[in-house]
Design a protein around this motif. Structure first.
Motif, PDB file in Angstrom:
ATOM      1  N   ILE A  64       0.849  -1.177   0.000  1.00 19.85           N
ATOM      2  CA  ILE A  64       0.000   0.000   0.000  1.00 19.85           C
ATOM      3  C   ILE A  64       0.890   1.234   0.000  1.00 19.85           C
ATOM      4  O   ILE A  64       1.646   1.465   0.955  1.00 19.85           O
ATOM      5  CB  ILE A  64      -0.927   0.030   1.241  1.00 19.85           C
ATOM      6  CG1 ILE A  64      -1.683  -1.293   1.411  1.00 19.85           C
ATOM      7  CG2 ILE A  64      -1.866   1.228   1.174  1.00 19.85           C
ATOM      8  CD1 ILE A  64      -2.601  -1.661   0.282  1.00 19.85           C
ATOM      9  N   ALA A  65       0.816   2.034  -1.067  1.00 14.79           N
ATOM     10  CA  ALA A  65       1.586   3.276  -1.159  1.00 14.79           C
ATOM     11  C   ALA A  65       0.830   4.362  -0.402  1.00 14.79           C
ATOM     12  O   ALA A  65      -0.332   4.644  -0.700  1.00 14.79           O
ATOM     13  CB  ALA A  65       1.773   3.674  -2.617  1.00 14.79           C
ATOM     14  N   THR A  66       1.501   4.966   0.578  1.00 12.17           N
ATOM     15  CA  THR A  66       0.872   6.020   1.372  1.00 12.17           C
ATOM     16  C   THR A  66       1.516   7.367   1.054  1.00 12.17           C
ATOM     17  O   THR A  66       2.677   7.434   0.645  1.00 12.17           O
ATOM     18  CB  THR A  66       0.980   5.720   2.875  1.00 12.17           C
ATOM     19  OG1 THR A  66       2.362   5.584   3.239  1.00 12.17           O
ATOM     20  CG2 THR A  66       0.236   4.440   3.230  1.00 12.17           C
ATOM     21  N   ASP A  67       0.747   8.424   1.265  1.00 12.32           N
ATOM     22  CA  ASP A  67       1.207   9.764   0.905  1.00 12.32           C
ATOM     23  C   ASP A  67       1.877  10.519   2.051  1.00 12.32           C
ATOM     24  O   ASP A  67       2.622  11.462   1.806  1.00 12.32           O
ATOM     25  CB  ASP A  67       0.036  10.595   0.376  1.00 12.32           C
ATOM     26  CG  ASP A  67      -0.477  10.055  -0.948  1.00 12.32           C
ATOM     27  OD1 ASP A  67       0.351   9.618  -1.777  1.00 12.32           O
ATOM     28  OD2 ASP A  67      -1.702  10.066  -1.159  1.00 12.32           O
ATOM     29  N   ASP A  68       1.595  10.121   3.295  1.00 13.44           N
ATOM     30  CA  ASP A  68       2.142  10.857   4.437  1.00 13.44           C
ATOM     31  C   ASP A  68       2.098   9.980   5.691  1.00 13.44           C
ATOM     32  O   ASP A  68       1.623   8.841   5.642  1.00 13.44           O
ATOM     33  CB  ASP A  68       1.381  12.169   4.658  1.00 13.44           C
ATOM     34  CG  ASP A  68      -0.133  11.978   4.781  1.00 13.44           C
ATOM     35  OD1 ASP A  68      -0.588  10.923   5.293  1.00 13.44           O
ATOM     36  OD2 ASP A  68      -0.874  12.886   4.367  1.00 13.44           O
ATOM     37  N   GLN A  69       2.578  10.526   6.798  1.00 10.02           N
ATOM     38  CA  GLN A  69       2.631   9.758   8.045  1.00 10.02           C
ATOM     39  C   GLN A  69       1.233   9.433   8.556  1.00 10.02           C
ATOM     40  O   GLN A  69       0.999   8.341   9.071  1.00 10.02           O
ATOM     41  CB  GLN A  69       3.428  10.516   9.116  1.00 10.02           C
ATOM     42  CG  GLN A  69       3.760   9.654  10.321  1.00 10.02           C
ATOM     43  CD  GLN A  69       4.727   8.530   9.959  1.00 10.02           C
ATOM     44  OE1 GLN A  69       5.793   8.772   9.406  1.00 10.02           O
ATOM     45  NE2 GLN A  69       4.350   7.297  10.254  1.00 10.02           N
ATOM     46  N   GLU A  70       0.305  10.356   8.390  1.00 12.20           N
ATOM     47  CA  GLU A  70      -1.059  10.125   8.867  1.00 12.20           C
ATOM     48  C   GLU A  70      -1.683   8.905   8.198  1.00 12.20           C
ATOM     49  O   GLU A  70      -2.262   8.037   8.854  1.00 12.20           O
ATOM     50  CB  GLU A  70      -1.923  11.365   8.622  1.00 12.20           C
ATOM     51  CG  GLU A  70      -3.360  11.194   9.086  1.00 12.20           C
ATOM     52  CD  GLU A  70      -4.236  12.386   8.759  1.00 12.20           C
ATOM     53  OE1 GLU A  70      -5.433  12.311   9.080  1.00 12.20           O
ATOM     54  OE2 GLU A  70      -3.752  13.380   8.178  1.00 12.20           O
ATOM     55  N   GLU A  71      -1.544   8.828   6.885  1.00 13.99           N
ATOM     56  CA  GLU A  71      -2.098   7.686   6.157  1.00 13.99           C
ATOM     57  C   GLU A  71      -1.350   6.402   6.521  1.00 13.99           C
ATOM     58  O   GLU A  71      -1.959   5.346   6.707  1.00 13.99           O
ATOM     59  CB  GLU A  71      -2.033   7.943   4.651  1.00 13.99           C
ATOM     60  CG  GLU A  71      -2.736   6.882   3.837  1.00 13.99           C
ATOM     61  CD  GLU A  71      -2.687   7.152   2.337  1.00 13.99           C
ATOM     62  OE1 GLU A  71      -3.527   6.565   1.633  1.00 13.99           O
ATOM     63  OE2 GLU A  71      -1.807   7.908   1.865  1.00 13.99           O
ATOM     64  N   THR A  72      -0.029   6.491   6.643  1.00 13.71           N
ATOM     65  CA  THR A  72       0.778   5.334   7.053  1.00 13.71           C
ATOM     66  C   THR A  72       0.313   4.826   8.410  1.00 13.71           C
ATOM     67  O   THR A  72       0.078   3.620   8.589  1.00 13.71           O
ATOM     68  CB  THR A  72       2.272   5.726   7.100  1.00 13.71           C
ATOM     69  OG1 THR A  72       2.674   6.179   5.801  1.00 13.71           O
ATOM     70  CG2 THR A  72       3.142   4.561   7.544  1.00 13.71           C
ATOM     71  N   ASP A  73       0.169   5.737   9.364  1.00  8.26           N
ATOM     72  CA  ASP A  73      -0.279   5.368  10.715  1.00  8.26           C
ATOM     73  C   ASP A  73      -1.676   4.751  10.690  1.00  8.26           C
ATOM     74  O   ASP A  73      -1.934   3.759  11.385  1.00  8.26           O
ATOM     75  CB  ASP A  73      -0.285   6.586  11.633  1.00  8.26           C
ATOM     76  CG  ASP A  73       1.096   7.119  11.946  1.00  8.26           C
ATOM     77  OD1 ASP A  73       2.101   6.436  11.649  1.00  8.26           O
ATOM     78  OD2 ASP A  73       1.177   8.241  12.488  1.00  8.26           O
ATOM     79  N   ARG A  74      -2.578   5.337   9.915  1.00  8.21           N
ATOM     80  CA  ARG A  74      -3.961   4.863   9.882  1.00  8.21           C
ATOM     81  C   ARG A  74      -4.025   3.397   9.445  1.00  8.21           C
ATOM     82  O   ARG A  74      -4.671   2.564  10.101  1.00  8.21           O
ATOM     83  CB  ARG A  74      -4.802   5.757   8.966  1.00  8.21           C
ATOM     84  CG  ARG A  74      -6.281   5.370   8.945  1.00  8.21           C
ATOM     85  CD  ARG A  74      -7.160   6.372   8.201  1.00  8.21           C
ATOM     86  NE  ARG A  74      -6.818   6.502   6.793  1.00  8.21           N
ATOM     87  CZ  ARG A  74      -6.273   7.598   6.244  1.00  8.21           C
ATOM     88  NH1 ARG A  74      -6.004   8.645   6.970  1.00  8.21           N
ATOM     89  NH2 ARG A  74      -6.017   7.615   4.944  1.00  8.21           N
TER      90      ARG A  74
END
Length: 159
Positions: free
Chosen positions: A81-91
Motif C-alpha cells: 500500500i503506497a501512502t502519501d504521508d505519516q497520517e495515512e501510514t499510521d492509519r
C-alpha cells in the motif's frame, strides 16, 4: 456483475468473510461484493457454510476461499500500500496491527488472518528509485524501522 479476467485468490482457514469486511472498512475503493455458501459438504466444512467471498481491496478484485488450515498465508504474498504521508501510514498500520495483527520489519505487518501488508510511504519508494547515496541512506534508515517514519526517511534522503 462481470467476472474479472484476473482475481487474486486468498486462502483462509475459515474467516474469509470477516477479513473481507475488515478490508472494506479499512481501505478506500474496497467492498464486499458477494458471499457464496457451499452447495454441499467439503473436507473442512458443511453445506451452507461460507465457502467464497468476492471482494475488492483498493480496486483490486479478490476472492477469499475458506479452504481450511492446510495452506496458511506467508510473506511470499503481500499487499503493498503506497501512502502519501505519516497520517495515512499510521492509519493503515494501526488498523491492521490494532485488529489482532502483528508488526514486522521495514514497513511490513500481518493482519490477524495472516495476510501480509507492506505499508510503504511514497517517499521511501521514490528514494529507492533515485538510487545512489540517497537510496543507500533511506535504505539504511528503513532497516532500523518497523512502521516507516516518513520524517526520518525524508531526513535520510536529504543527507
Amino acid at each position: 456483475m462481470t467476472i474479472p479476467k484476473t482475481t487474486i485468490c486468498l486462502w483462509f482457514d475459515k474467516d474469509a468473510e470477516a477479513a473481507a469486511r475488515f478490508y472494506a472498512e479499512t481501505f478506500p475503493d474496497s467492498r464486499v461484493n458477494a458471499v457464496h455458501t457451499a452447495p454441499g459438504d467439503y473436507p473442512d466444512g458443511r453445506a451452507g457454510d461460507v465457502l467464497t467471498v468476492d471482494f475488492t481491496v483498493l480496486g483490486i478484485p479478490c476472492m477469499g476461499l475458506n479452504g481450511g488450515p492446510q495452506f496458511p498465508q506467508s510473506e511470499a504474498f503481500s499487499f503493498q500500500i503506497a501512502t502519501d504521508d505519516q497520517e495515512e501510514t499510521d492509519r493503515y498500520w494501526n488498523a491492521i496491527v490494532g485488529n489482532g495483527g502483528a508488526e514486522s520489519a521495514c514497513g511490513w505487518c500481518k493482519d490477524r488472518w495472516g495476510v501480509n501488508w507492506q505499508i510503504t510511504p511514497r517517499t521511501l519508494t521514490e528514494a529507492m528509485k533515485a538510487g545512489g547515496a540517497e537510496a543507500q541512506r533511506a535504505f539504511a534508515a528503513m532497516m532500523e524501522m518497523r512502521k516507516i517514519d516518513v520524517a526520518t526517511i525524508d531526513a535520510a534522503r536529504r543527507g
